[in-house]
Design a protein around this motif. Structure first.
Motif, PDB file in Angstrom:
ATOM      1  N   MET A   1       0.851  -1.183   0.000  1.00  0.00           N
ATOM      2  CA  MET A   1       0.000   0.000   0.000  1.00  0.00           C
ATOM      3  C   MET A   1       0.893   1.241   0.000  1.00  0.00           C
ATOM      4  O   MET A   1       1.762   1.382   0.854  1.00  0.00           O
ATOM      5  CB  MET A   1      -0.900  -0.028   1.237  1.00  0.00           C
ATOM      6  CG  MET A   1      -1.871   1.085   1.344  1.00  0.00           C
ATOM      7  SD  MET A   1      -3.308   0.737   0.339  1.00  0.00           S
ATOM      8  CE  MET A   1      -4.261   2.168   0.621  1.00  0.00           C
ATOM      9  N   GLU A   3       2.291   4.970   0.682  1.00  0.00           N
ATOM     10  CA  GLU A   3       2.217   5.843   1.849  1.00  0.00           C
ATOM     11  C   GLU A   3       1.223   6.980   1.596  1.00  0.00           C
ATOM     12  O   GLU A   3       1.122   7.505   0.497  1.00  0.00           O
ATOM     13  CB  GLU A   3       3.593   6.426   2.144  1.00  0.00           C
ATOM     14  CG  GLU A   3       3.644   7.254   3.396  1.00  0.00           C
ATOM     15  CD  GLU A   3       5.046   7.745   3.699  1.00  0.00           C
ATOM     16  OE1 GLU A   3       5.149   8.814   4.328  1.00  0.00           O
ATOM     17  OE2 GLU A   3       6.011   7.071   3.308  1.00  0.00           O
ATOM     18  N   ARG A   4       0.511   7.365   2.628  1.00  0.00           N
ATOM     19  CA  ARG A   4      -0.475   8.463   2.576  1.00  0.00           C
ATOM     20  C   ARG A   4       0.102   9.634   3.351  1.00  0.00           C
ATOM     21  O   ARG A   4       0.385   9.517   4.538  1.00  0.00           O
ATOM     22  CB  ARG A   4      -1.772   7.972   3.209  1.00  0.00           C
ATOM     23  CG  ARG A   4      -2.907   8.927   3.171  1.00  0.00           C
ATOM     24  CD  ARG A   4      -4.148   8.211   3.758  1.00  0.00           C
ATOM     25  NE  ARG A   4      -5.315   9.019   3.633  1.00  0.00           N
ATOM     26  CZ  ARG A   4      -5.769   9.845   4.562  1.00  0.00           C
ATOM     27  NH1 ARG A   4      -5.147   9.963   5.718  1.00  0.00           N
ATOM     28  NH2 ARG A   4      -6.860  10.543   4.358  1.00  0.00           N
ATOM     29  N   THR A   5       0.265  10.790   2.655  1.00  0.00           N
ATOM     30  CA  THR A   5       0.862  11.971   3.276  1.00  0.00           C
ATOM     31  C   THR A   5      -0.106  13.139   3.181  1.00  0.00           C
ATOM     32  O   THR A   5      -0.633  13.427   2.097  1.00  0.00           O
ATOM     33  CB  THR A   5       2.177  12.348   2.552  1.00  0.00           C
ATOM     34  OG1 THR A   5       3.047  11.219   2.569  1.00  0.00           O
ATOM     35  CG2 THR A   5       2.854  13.528   3.220  1.00  0.00           C
ATOM     36  N   ILE A   6      -0.341  13.807   4.296  1.00  0.00           N
ATOM     37  CA  ILE A   6      -1.180  15.002   4.309  1.00  0.00           C
ATOM     38  C   ILE A   6      -0.337  16.179   3.848  1.00  0.00           C
ATOM     39  O   ILE A   6       0.761  16.398   4.365  1.00  0.00           O
ATOM     40  CB  ILE A   6      -1.743  15.271   5.725  1.00  0.00           C
ATOM     41  CG1 ILE A   6      -2.562  14.074   6.223  1.00  0.00           C
ATOM     42  CG2 ILE A   6      -2.558  16.563   5.748  1.00  0.00           C
ATOM     43  CD1 ILE A   6      -3.739  13.688   5.354  1.00  0.00           C
ATOM     44  N   SER A  20      -8.232  17.953   4.669  1.00  0.00           N
ATOM     45  CA  SER A  20      -6.869  18.386   4.384  1.00  0.00           C
ATOM     46  C   SER A  20      -6.851  19.190   3.092  1.00  0.00           C
ATOM     47  O   SER A  20      -7.689  18.993   2.219  1.00  0.00           O
ATOM     48  CB  SER A  20      -5.960  17.162   4.214  1.00  0.00           C
ATOM     49  OG  SER A  20      -5.958  16.389   5.396  1.00  0.00           O
ATOM     50  N   VAL A  23      -4.122  15.305  -0.124  1.00  0.00           N
ATOM     51  CA  VAL A  23      -3.577  14.048   0.364  1.00  0.00           C
ATOM     52  C   VAL A  23      -2.791  13.422  -0.789  1.00  0.00           C
ATOM     53  O   VAL A  23      -3.313  13.274  -1.890  1.00  0.00           O
ATOM     54  CB  VAL A  23      -4.692  13.086   0.841  1.00  0.00           C
ATOM     55  CG1 VAL A  23      -4.097  11.751   1.279  1.00  0.00           C
ATOM     56  CG2 VAL A  23      -5.503  13.717   1.964  1.00  0.00           C
ATOM     57  N   LEU A  24      -1.534  13.079  -0.507  1.00  0.00           N
ATOM     58  CA  LEU A  24      -0.670  12.441  -1.480  1.00  0.00           C
ATOM     59  C   LEU A  24      -0.619  10.952  -1.172  1.00  0.00           C
ATOM     60  O   LEU A  24      -0.290  10.551  -0.060  1.00  0.00           O
ATOM     61  CB  LEU A  24       0.744  13.048  -1.402  1.00  0.00           C
ATOM     62  CG  LEU A  24       1.784  12.502  -2.362  1.00  0.00           C
ATOM     63  CD1 LEU A  24       1.415  12.823  -3.814  1.00  0.00           C
ATOM     64  CD2 LEU A  24       3.163  13.078  -2.025  1.00  0.00           C
ATOM     65  N   VAL A  25      -0.975  10.144  -2.165  1.00  0.00           N
ATOM     66  CA  VAL A  25      -0.916   8.693  -2.037  1.00  0.00           C
ATOM     67  C   VAL A  25      -0.038   8.193  -3.182  1.00  0.00           C
ATOM     68  O   VAL A  25      -0.437   8.279  -4.350  1.00  0.00           O
ATOM     69  CB  VAL A  25      -2.311   8.043  -2.099  1.00  0.00           C
ATOM     70  CG1 VAL A  25      -2.211   6.527  -1.956  1.00  0.00           C
ATOM     71  CG2 VAL A  25      -3.235   8.619  -1.034  1.00  0.00           C
ATOM     72  N   THR A  28       0.118  10.123  -6.602  1.00  0.00           N
ATOM     73  CA  THR A  28      -1.154  10.777  -6.917  1.00  0.00           C
ATOM     74  C   THR A  28      -1.554  11.723  -5.794  1.00  0.00           C
ATOM     75  O   THR A  28      -1.576  11.341  -4.627  1.00  0.00           O
ATOM     76  CB  THR A  28      -2.265   9.734  -7.147  1.00  0.00           C
ATOM     77  OG1 THR A  28      -1.849   8.844  -8.186  1.00  0.00           O
ATOM     78  CG2 THR A  28      -3.569  10.394  -7.552  1.00  0.00           C
ATOM     79  N   TYR A  30      -4.497  14.230  -4.342  1.00  0.00           N
ATOM     80  CA  TYR A  30      -5.919  14.550  -4.340  1.00  0.00           C
ATOM     81  C   TYR A  30      -6.089  15.885  -3.627  1.00  0.00           C
ATOM     82  O   TYR A  30      -5.918  15.967  -2.405  1.00  0.00           O
ATOM     83  CB  TYR A  30      -6.711  13.453  -3.623  1.00  0.00           C
ATOM     84  CG  TYR A  30      -6.534  12.103  -4.274  1.00  0.00           C
ATOM     85  CD1 TYR A  30      -7.377  11.688  -5.300  1.00  0.00           C
ATOM     86  CD2 TYR A  30      -5.503  11.241  -3.878  1.00  0.00           C
ATOM     87  CE1 TYR A  30      -7.208  10.440  -5.909  1.00  0.00           C
ATOM     88  CE2 TYR A  30      -5.331  10.003  -4.483  1.00  0.00           C
ATOM     89  CZ  TYR A  30      -6.185   9.615  -5.500  1.00  0.00           C
ATOM     90  OH  TYR A  30      -6.014   8.398  -6.110  1.00  0.00           O
TER      91      TYR A  30
END
Length: 132
Positions: A1, A3-6, A20, A23-25, A28, A30
């Motif tokens: 999976m 990493e999810r970064t705010i 937020s 959000v960077l996944v 990508t 968003y």
């Protein structure tokens, strides 16, 4: 999976709710919808629909840059407007920011936007990986 970064930057307005700025996944990003709040004053720009749209796109650009991206990385935008009659003016300003390779987009009229804004734009961006 991935990493999810705010993503958070003071160069764009702070979130005015439980969300937020972006959000960077993985590669990508968003981005939440931006309205024409001047991040320096906290005031909504309302003098013209063109100026309001410029501020929205400047705010969106600040969030993109905070994630190490730019307008060229945007693959999809959603434009919300409270009056479809403003479409031509919004589109003219929008085209200055996305002139080389415009992203996919939808533009819709809505009944109302936060703080009395007339335009809001959100996007999805994908970090371009260098070709080998």
């Amino acid at each position: 999976m991935p990493e999810r970064t705010i993503i958070k930057t003071p160069r764009a307005p702070a979130a005015i709710g439980p969300y937020s700025q972006a959000v960077l996944v993985g590669d990508t990003l968003y981005c939440s919808g931006q309205i024409a709040i001047d991040p320096k004053t906290g005031s909504l720009i309302t003098d013209s629909i063109e100026r309001e749209t410029e501020q929205v796109l400047e705010n969106l650009g600040a969030v993109l840059r905070a994630a190490g991206m730019d307008y060229k990385d945007v693959v999809r935008c959603t434009v919300y407007m409270t009056d479809i009659n403003d479409y031509a003016q919004i589109n003219e300003v929008y085209s200055r920011y996305f002139n080389e390779s415009p992203p996919a987009r939808e533009a819709v009229q809505v009944a109302a936007l936060p703080r009395g804004a007339r335009v809001e734009i959100s996007c999805i961006a994908v970090r371009q990986t260098p070709s080998t």
